[in-house]
Design an enzyme around this catalytic site. Structure first.
Site, mmCIF file in Angstrom:
data_model
loop_
_atom_site.group_PDB
_atom_site.id
_atom_site.type_symbol
_atom_site.label_atom_id
_atom_site.label_comp_id
_atom_site.label_asym_id
_atom_site.label_seq_id
_atom_site.Cartn_x
_atom_site.Cartn_y
_atom_site.Cartn_z
ATOM 1 N N HIS A 31 0.599 -1.299 0.076
ATOM 2 C CA HIS A 31 -0.042 0.083 0.047
ATOM 3 C C HIS A 31 0.918 1.188 -0.057
ATOM 4 C CE1 HIS A 31 0.704 1.229 4.126
ATOM 5 N NE2 HIS A 31 0.856 0.327 4.665
ATOM 6 N N CYS A 32 0.272 2.212 -0.323
ATOM 7 C CA CYS A 32 0.871 3.438 -0.578
ATOM 8 C C CYS A 32 0.097 4.546 0.611
ATOM 9 C CB CYS A 32 1.039 4.440 -1.908
ATOM 10 S SG CYS A 32 -0.488 4.687 -2.547
ATOM 11 N N ALA A 33 0.379 5.597 0.464
ATOM 12 C CA ALA A 33 -0.721 6.634 1.194
ATOM 13 C C ALA A 33 -2.054 6.415 1.286
ATOM 14 C CB ALA A 33 -0.181 8.022 1.069
#
Length: 640
Positions: A31-33
């Site tokens: 995942h990213c932000a």
């Protein structure tokens, strides 16, 4: 997390696993932000429409061979954790996930990427040699240089420098290839030295019949002791073989004698294969490529040139353009002239013309200026990705400009004496024969004008509709702000978080943000290199890749600062974050320093988005008018 939240996230995870085609279809998860990212074995098994209806999901799309589901800051961390646990798979870093995605490439894609990696590694040296070759060519044609001892000496040293780099290019290619395919780079240097050994007859002299060639007979096969000057294809092939042999012997030779025996066997076997198999095969392949290109120039005429220059920028989209370095260097070695370089150069400048056409249609739009001016400057130095992906993919018209420029190249018999650089610096490489410099300028001027005219005239209807839609949206926002302002008492005021051009989130060049999937927001196109806190707040999250910070304001509102578009791919490069999760910050405190110039050079949009991801119930956003702002200026208020 509490039991109720976990139960809800487990249901979300189960739905995702089912809708992406089951556990066996998931290769990796990260995942990213704001986004849950998955690499799938088969993207076609994923039911995109159904995934959009998953609880708490705000959107879904496939990009970079990753399935990306938008959940928002904070939430995505918990969902990813529960999903990874439910399928008994560790959550990965974004770099590892990208590696997984690369492994899904088909053999042709992997081969092209490998070639790209080889030449990117040595491109600084090639560019230096190309520019030095051009400078040497210019100085060598000036009489006053010949008559001045100092200038003549400088010109001679430049000529030696450029010739040396190209003369040892097979060594550089062998080194970079071995490194790319996992072998020890020094083994590539060893093979490069063998290819260019003084004990071998010079390849160019042998081709002209002026060198004596020694022939050995090994296992009844004739082996000619001829060097591999200009043998770029041979260097690529032997580099791959050497790397594989080095890995093999390092694994198979006992550790007690590995240091002595492994490099010995790698060098010996590689050398035998070089002279007996790889060399003859590589030379034949190189001759075939050169013959095909020469045939194109002799038999297809202007049409062949026009087609190549027209579609060259479409090839950039696929990444296949990186293989041209090997072809150009081989063409130069075999014929002494490189007609591909000016063809690619006019295709590039046509992209710049289209950018100017777009800018002319939208000259009052600050966003267009911020996007187009840096893109055009990049084009002048042969870098088209910002122009191509930021502006021109919506057009077909730059292709026509490239075609017209290609015809001019054909008519004027324009060619280059090197490769590796194009457009403005590329003029130094132009073959001066037959008014080459003048023809170079004419061809680029025509391609630039054609790209501009086609983008400006044929794109007029599209641009007018887009501008009208943008104006209508802006008026609606302004009207809404005016109506709500009178109803509000003591709103929480937010300050500009960077110096630059302030605008609404709907104008950002990213559909997720522009369509307000994550919530309403504003954005700033930065003119400085600092990002500040827009309010008194507590830092709730700092992305591992440093490109996003989630804040909880004093009034309890959740906001997200997302720096740049898709800058998660940079892995934190160019970001220097000064805060950590749990830290209290004041309005105007510096959250991070960012090298936006470097980010823009790598082709990323630098827009900083402030997203109102979680407003308290009953609250809404009032924006200030768009325009130039300084950090600390009022930009919005959260009001009831």
């Amino acid at each position: 997390m509490d039991a109720d939240k976990r139960k809800r996230y487990e249901k979300i995870a189960a739905d995702i696993v089912r809708l992406v085609g089951g556990r066996d279809n998931i290769i990796g998860v990260a995942h990213c932000a704001t986004r849950l990212r998955q690499v799938l074995e088969d993207n076609d098994k994923a039911d995109i429409k159904a995934i959009e209806t998953v609880d708490l999901a705000k959107g879904v799309f496939v990009a970079g061979d990753q399935l990306q589901i938008i959940f928002g800051a904070g939430l995505v961390n918990d969902v990813c954790q529960v999903l990874a646990e439910s399928i008994h798979m560790d959550s990965m870093s974004l770099g590892d996930l990208k590696t997984k995605a690369n492994k899904r490439m088909n053999p042709l894609q992997r081969a092209v990427k490998a070639l790209s990696d080889v030449f990117i590694e040595i491109m600084p040296g090639i560019l230096a040699a190309a520019l030095l070759t051009g400078i040497s060519s210019v100085l060598g044609n000036l009489e006053f240089v010949e008559n001045n001892d100092t200038l003549y000496g400088i010109s001679t040293l430049i000529n030696i420098s450029s010739g040396a780099i190209f003369g040892f290019l097979p060594l550089c290619v062998a080194y970079s290839t071995v490194k790319r395919f996992g072998g020890r780079p020094i083994m590539g240097l060893v093979m490069g030295c063998i290819m260019l050994s003084n004990s071998l007859a010079d390849a160019y002299a042998a081709a002209q019949g002026t060198a004596e060639i020694t022939t050995l007979h090994i296992f009844g096969l004739p082996v000619e002791l001829v060097g591999f000057q200009g043998g770029i294809i041979v260097a690529l092939l032997i580099g791959i073989v050497t790397a594989k042999l080095d890995l093999f012997f390092e694994k198979k030779v006992p550790e007690v004698i590995r240091l002595l025996v492994s490099p010995l066997l790698t060098t010996l076997v590689s050398a035998f294969l070089l002279f007996m198999i790889i060399g003859p095969v590589g030379r034949g392949l190189a001759s075939g490529i050169t013959a095909a290109l020469v045939w194109m120039t002799q038999n297809l005429g202007a049409a062949g040139y026009a087609v190549f220059s027209g579609v060259q920028q479409l090839i950039v989209i696929t990444g296949l353009h990186h293989v041209f370095g090997a072809i150009e260097s081989q063409l130069l070695a075999d014929t002494g002239r490189n007609f591909l370089n000016p063809l690619m150069s006019v295709a590039i400048i046509a992209q710049g013309g289209a950018v100017l056409g777009y800018l002319a249609r939208n000259r009052r739009d600050a966003r267009a200026r911020e996007l187009c001016i840096p893109s055009f400057v990049s084009v002048l130095f042969g870098i088209t990705e910002p122009a191509l992906f930021g502006v021109n993919l919506r057009y077909r018209y730059p292709i026509i400009g490239g075609c017209i420029g290609g015809i001019v190249v054909y008519v004027t018999n324009l060619a280059a004496l090197g490769f590796g650089t194009t457009v403005v610096p590329g003029i130094a490489l132009a073959d001066p024969a037959g008014n080459g410099y003048v023809n170079y300028i004419i061809a680029h001027g025509i391609a630039l004008a054609a790209g501009f005219l086609f983008a400006f005239l044929l794109g007029a209807v599209f641009e007018r509709r887009q501008t009208a839609d943008g104006s209508e949206n802006a008026e609606k926002v302004s009207e809404t702000a005016g109506q709500t302002s009178a109803q509000t008492a003591e709103p929480e005021k937010l300050a500009a978080f960077a110096d630059g051009q302030f605008m609404g989130i709907e104008k950002v060049n990213d559909p997720t943000f522009a369509q307000k999937v994550l919530g309403d927001g504003v954005a700033v196109i930065p003119s400085g290199n600092k990002v500040y806190s827009p309010a008194d707040a507590v830092v709730e999250m700092v992305a591992d890749t440093c490109h996003a910070v989630a804040l909880r304001t004093k009034a309890g509102h959740g906001i997200l600062l997302h720096v740049g578009i898709d800058t998660v791919q940079l892995g934190g490069k160019y970001f220097d974050v000064h805060v950590t999760a749990g830290q209290t910050v004041k309005k105007g405190d510096c959250l991070m320093d960012v090298d936006f110039g470097k980010i823009a050079e790598e082709g990323y949009d630098t827009s900083i988005c402030l997203i109102f991801a979680e407003l308290a119930e009953g609250y809404h956003v009032e924006r200030e008018p768009e325009g130039t702002v300084k950090a600390g200026d009022p930009i919005a208020a959260i009001a009831k």
